[in-house]
Design a protein around this motif. Structure first.
Motif, PDB file in Angstrom:
ATOM      1  N   ALA A 147       0.901  -0.838  -0.302  1.00 22.61           N
ATOM      2  CA  ALA A 147       0.343   0.275   0.228  1.00 22.61           C
ATOM      3  C   ALA A 147       1.173   1.162   0.414  1.00 22.61           C
ATOM      4  O   ALA A 147       1.455   1.255   0.796  1.00 22.61           O
ATOM      5  N   GLY A 148       0.425   2.031  -0.639  1.00 22.46           N
ATOM      6  CA  GLY A 148       1.682   3.321  -1.038  1.00 22.46           C
ATOM      7  C   GLY A 148       3.210   2.750  -1.443  1.00 22.46           C
ATOM      8  O   GLY A 148       2.908   2.451  -1.886  1.00 22.46           O
ATOM      9  N   GLU A 149       4.088   3.782  -1.069  1.00 23.63           N
ATOM     10  CA  GLU A 149       5.299   3.722  -1.276  1.00 23.63           C
ATOM     11  C   GLU A 149       5.753   2.895   0.129  1.00 23.63           C
ATOM     12  O   GLU A 149       5.836   2.753   1.347  1.00 23.63           O
ATOM     13  N   ALA A 150       6.176   1.717  -0.809  1.00 23.06           N
ATOM     14  CA  ALA A 150       6.939   0.694   0.819  1.00 23.06           C
ATOM     15  C   ALA A 150       8.052   0.939   1.415  1.00 23.06           C
ATOM     16  O   ALA A 150       8.712   1.981   1.062  1.00 23.06           O
ATOM     17  N   PRO A 151       7.387   1.030   2.621  1.00 26.25           N
ATOM     18  CA  PRO A 151       8.258   1.091   3.622  1.00 26.25           C
ATOM     19  C   PRO A 151       9.620  -0.061   3.392  1.00 26.25           C
ATOM     20  O   PRO A 151       9.948  -0.896   3.062  1.00 26.25           O
ATOM     21  N   ALA A 152      10.863   1.028   4.254  1.00 27.01           N
ATOM     22  CA  ALA A 152      12.250   0.198   4.781  1.00 27.01           C
ATOM     23  C   ALA A 152      11.441  -0.857   5.395  1.00 27.01           C
ATOM     24  O   ALA A 152      11.115  -0.794   6.432  1.00 27.01           O
ATOM     25  N   LEU A 153      12.305  -2.440   4.890  1.00 30.97           N
ATOM     26  CA  LEU A 153      12.607  -3.461   5.525  1.00 30.97           C
ATOM     27  C   LEU A 153      13.564  -3.388   6.308  1.00 30.97           C
ATOM     28  O   LEU A 153      14.182  -3.665   6.415  1.00 30.97           O
TER      29      LEU A 153
ATOM     30  N   ARG B 149       2.649 -13.828   0.438  1.00 30.11           N
ATOM     31  CA  ARG B 149       2.902 -13.131   0.931  1.00 30.11           C
ATOM     32  C   ARG B 149       3.037 -11.715   1.300  1.00 30.11           C
ATOM     33  O   ARG B 149       4.295 -10.894   0.371  1.00 30.11           O
ATOM     34  N   GLY B 150       1.978 -11.010   1.685  1.00 33.38           N
ATOM     35  CA  GLY B 150       2.437  -9.741   1.983  1.00 33.38           C
ATOM     36  C   GLY B 150       3.872  -8.975   2.531  1.00 33.38           C
ATOM     37  O   GLY B 150       4.338  -9.346   3.063  1.00 33.38           O
ATOM     38  N   LEU B 151       4.896  -7.464   2.080  1.00 35.17           N
ATOM     39  CA  LEU B 151       5.556  -7.385   2.387  1.00 35.17           C
ATOM     40  C   LEU B 151       5.086  -7.237   4.136  1.00 35.17           C
ATOM     41  O   LEU B 151       6.120  -7.305   5.003  1.00 35.17           O
ATOM     42  N   ASP B 152       3.798  -6.606   4.179  1.00 35.06           N
ATOM     43  CA  ASP B 152       3.380  -5.837   6.357  1.00 35.06           C
ATOM     44  C   ASP B 152       4.182  -7.694   6.155  1.00 35.06           C
ATOM     45  O   ASP B 152       3.049  -7.245   7.848  1.00 35.06           O
ATOM     46  N   GLU B 153       3.098  -8.656   6.181  1.00 34.94           N
ATOM     47  CA  GLU B 153       2.997  -9.385   6.508  1.00 34.94           C
ATOM     48  C   GLU B 153       4.515 -10.317   7.307  1.00 34.94           C
ATOM     49  O   GLU B 153       4.399 -11.038   8.473  1.00 34.94           O
ATOM     50  N   GLN B 154       4.796 -10.233   6.489  1.00 30.74           N
ATOM     51  CA  GLN B 154       6.865 -10.883   6.908  1.00 30.74           C
ATOM     52  C   GLN B 154       7.490  -9.829   6.309  1.00 30.74           C
ATOM     53  O   GLN B 154       8.332 -10.308   5.886  1.00 30.74           O
TER      54      GLN B 154
ATOM     55  N   ALA C 198      10.756 -11.597   7.556  1.00 37.74           N
ATOM     56  CA  ALA C 198      11.147 -12.302   5.915  1.00 37.74           C
ATOM     57  C   ALA C 198      12.022 -11.989   4.326  1.00 37.74           C
ATOM     58  O   ALA C 198      13.374 -12.250   3.941  1.00 37.74           O
ATOM     59  N   TRP C 199      11.730 -10.816   4.336  1.00 35.76           N
ATOM     60  CA  TRP C 199      11.266 -10.433   2.989  1.00 35.76           C
ATOM     61  C   TRP C 199      12.462  -9.257   3.320  1.00 35.76           C
ATOM     62  O   TRP C 199      12.953  -9.251   2.189  1.00 35.76           O
ATOM     63  N   GLY C 200      12.336  -8.690   4.207  1.00 34.09           N
ATOM     64  CA  GLY C 200      14.137  -7.532   4.534  1.00 34.09           C
ATOM     65  C   GLY C 200      15.272  -8.592   3.838  1.00 34.09           C
ATOM     66  O   GLY C 200      15.768  -8.640   3.225  1.00 34.09           O
ATOM     67  N   ASP C 201      15.356 -10.060   4.708  1.00 26.75           N
ATOM     68  CA  ASP C 201      16.277 -10.233   4.831  1.00 26.75           C
ATOM     69  C   ASP C 201      16.287 -11.003   3.259  1.00 26.75           C
ATOM     70  O   ASP C 201      17.719 -11.084   2.768  1.00 26.75           O
ATOM     71  N   LEU C 202      15.447 -11.451   2.725  1.00 32.62           N
ATOM     72  CA  LEU C 202      15.944 -11.512   1.395  1.00 32.62           C
ATOM     73  C   LEU C 202      15.884 -10.539  -0.257  1.00 32.62           C
ATOM     74  O   LEU C 202      17.049 -10.785  -0.582  1.00 32.62           O
ATOM     75  N   ILE C 203      15.565  -9.255   0.243  1.00 29.80           N
ATOM     76  CA  ILE C 203      15.612  -7.962  -0.706  1.00 29.80           C
ATOM     77  C   ILE C 203      17.352  -8.161  -0.559  1.00 29.80           C
ATOM     78  O   ILE C 203      17.944  -7.587  -1.604  1.00 29.80           O
TER      79      ILE C 203
END
Length: 545
Positions: free
Chosen positions: A414-420, A472-477, A480-485
């Motif tokens: 939603a909107g601009e994706a925040p830093a993970l 799964r959305g960025l806000d859900e995990q 985990a998304w931060g580690d992957l990216i």
């Protein structure tokens, strides 16, 4: 003296590629060894923040130019001009990042002549009367690219001067059953002539000490060859030849003779490195970068078939200059690269040029496959089936699935994706990737094969992590998304020396900044982004810009 550990060695790096002979264009067999090897190494050194000078230039004086020109029915000078353009075009097309491609001009010739004049004035050369093959029909001596026979050491078919199979020299009348390479029906006689030579035996002790210091860090075939050559009496090294083609030798004892073209290549490297430095904004005199006070380290990439000259003959010439010049610390050789399990052969039309292949396949898949199959320790082969299968199944399709999964999650935010946020484990994995790639990109373990395979291994691993998060959305995990990216950004940076177009697209998309300092991936959070895609065909790449 033990060499510095690469991780601790931030001296400027002088990377030398071999000087291509301008007797034709370049095929994949030329590119897959020293040129791609030198390019990937230079790119990695730059990414680590080290100063790099990467250079080469053509080797116009070779008798191979004369032989090819006569077979083609053209003048050697015209063949040099046409071939140089084809060579430059091929190197540019595949992305070889030379800082300077030195022209064969008057400064080149003056540099070479000054190098040999100094040795002559110091009394390092000796006059020798030797027996050489002579063709009575044309009234010319046959040497190197003008003559072919059987090697006296291994009995393989060999040109004059050096056997490409065992890499032993075969000077003067050593070849068995010799004949002209221009017309095999021309059988030479033997005639005496007086030339200048360097007595290699006088440098045995220095050569042995040099190789004992460095050979444990070099590839086994080169080490074996050096030991084999040093186990025998060292042949005198011809400095001049009684030929019409080449650089006129400036010595009164040998009027009308030319310099041995093979011996131009180290002073040529001094010239091309100075030329390349000038393109980077630093004017130097030819040879200046080779002075000890410059504190450079030389890394030399070359084919094994040229190794005798660079590992022994050229080292002896440098030693004859005393301590004036530094010597290569790392010498990385490669074996022959074949096409569909047969040796590349222009005369038999069994060749594939860089330009031809890039009309069908994008540059990054070609570079990856050449790196993966580069002939580092033994002969390897290029196959079109292998290229298509490996790049489709292990590179393009898995990378694109990974990139699309991340892109979809980023687009759905939603909107601009925040830093993970990034976990300690995610940072540790990125650091492990950096350490592993560094092991393969750096000497003494440098290996195109291992670098390319590590890229493919990491794409597959990160693809599995992405598949587990798909849907799964960025806000859900977020962690985990931060580690992957973070790890995808790390992979983009670490594969950049090979996948140069993907890296350029990622920089433009904000995927990474190209810096590979030790703590480059030690971050607490990471910004989402959409990784660029790879194309399987040149047509697809052109359609997507």
């Amino acid at each position: 003296m033990r060499p510095p550990r690469p991780a601790e060695d931030d001296r400027p790096v002088l990377v030398l590629g071999p000087n291509p002979t301008p007797n034709g264009g370049m095929h994949l067999g030329h590119i897959a060894g020293p040129y791609l090897g030198g390019d990937v190494y230079a790119r990695y050194q730059r990414a680590r923040g080290r100063k790099v000078v990467f250079s080469t230039g053509t080797d116009d004086s070779q008798t191979f130019v004369v032989a090819s020109a006569r077979r083609l029915g053209v003048e050697p000078e015209q063949l040099c001009r046409d071939s140089t353009e084809l060579i430059r075009e091929a190197l540019t097309a595949i992305g070889i990042s030379f800082d300077g491609f030195g022209p064969f001009d008057q400064t080149y010739q003056d540099t070479v002549l000054d190098y040999f004049r100094a040795l002559h004035q110091a009394g390092k050369f000796r006059l020798r009367t030797v027996k050489m093959p002579y063709l009575e029909r044309t009234g010319e001596f046959l040497v190197e690219g003008l003559i072919e026979g059987e090697c006296p050491v291994c009995l393989a078919t060999s040109r004059g001067g050096l056997c490409e199979t065992c890499c032993h020299p075969n000077n003067f009348d050593d070849l068995l059953d010799p004949h002209s390479t221009i017309d095999p029906r021309d059988i030479p006689v033997v005639r005496e002539t007086t030339i200048l030579v360097l007595p290699m035996e006088e440098y045995r002790e220095q050569l042995t000490a040099y190789h004992e210091q460095w050979s444990s860090y070099w590839r086994p075939h080169l080490v074996q060859m050096v030991r084999d050559v040093l186990s025998r009496p060292l042949q005198d090294l011809p400095i001049t030849y009684p030929l019409a083609w080449g650089m006129p030798a400036p010595f009164p004892e040998t009027p009308g003779q030319v310099l041995n073209a093979w011996l131009e290549l180290i002073p040529a490297g001094m010239y091309t490195s100075s030329y390349a430095a000038a393109q980077l904004g630093r004017d130097t005199t030819p040879g200046q970068l080779w002075l000890p006070e410059e504190n450079m380290r030389i890394v030399h990439f070359l084919g094994f078939d040229n190794a005798y000259y660079f590992a022994l003959a050229h080292m002896a010439l440098l030693m004859a200059h005393g301590q004036k010049y530094i010597r290569p610390e790392w010498v990385l050789t490669n074996e022959f690269y074949e096409l569909e399990s047969e040796k590349f052969s222009t005369s038999k039309r069994h060749v594939l040029s860089v330009q031809e292949l890039l009309l069908e396949v994008p540059r990054d898949p070609v570079r990856l496959y050449l790196a993966l199959t580069a002939p580092e320790y033994q002969r390897t082969t290029f196959t079109r089936t292998g290229l298509d299968k490996v790049t489709r199944e292990r590179l393009v399709e898995p990378w694109n699935r990974l990139a699309e999964t991340i892109g979809k999650a980023t687009a759905n935010a939603a909107g601009e994706a925040p830093a993970l946020p990034v976990s300690a484990q995610g940072r540790a994995c990125a650091a492990t990737m950096l350490a592993r790639f560094d092991f393969h990109y750096e000497v003494p373990n440098y290996s195109l094969n291992r670098c390319a395979d590590t890229i493919l291994t990491q794409i597959a691993r990160l693809g599995r992590l992405a598949a587990a998060l798909d849907g799964r959305g960025l806000d859900e995990q977020p962690e985990a998304w931060g580690d992957l990216i973070l790890q995808v950004r790390a992979l983009l940076a670490l594969s950049a020396p090979i996948l140069i177009d993907l890296a350029a697209a990622a920089r433009q998309a904000g995927g990474f900044d190209g810096v590979l300092e030790p703590g480059a991936f030690d971050v607490a959070q990471v910004a989402p982004f959409t990784p660029p895609l790879l194309s399987l065909t040149a047509a697809d790449a052109a359609a997507h810009g």
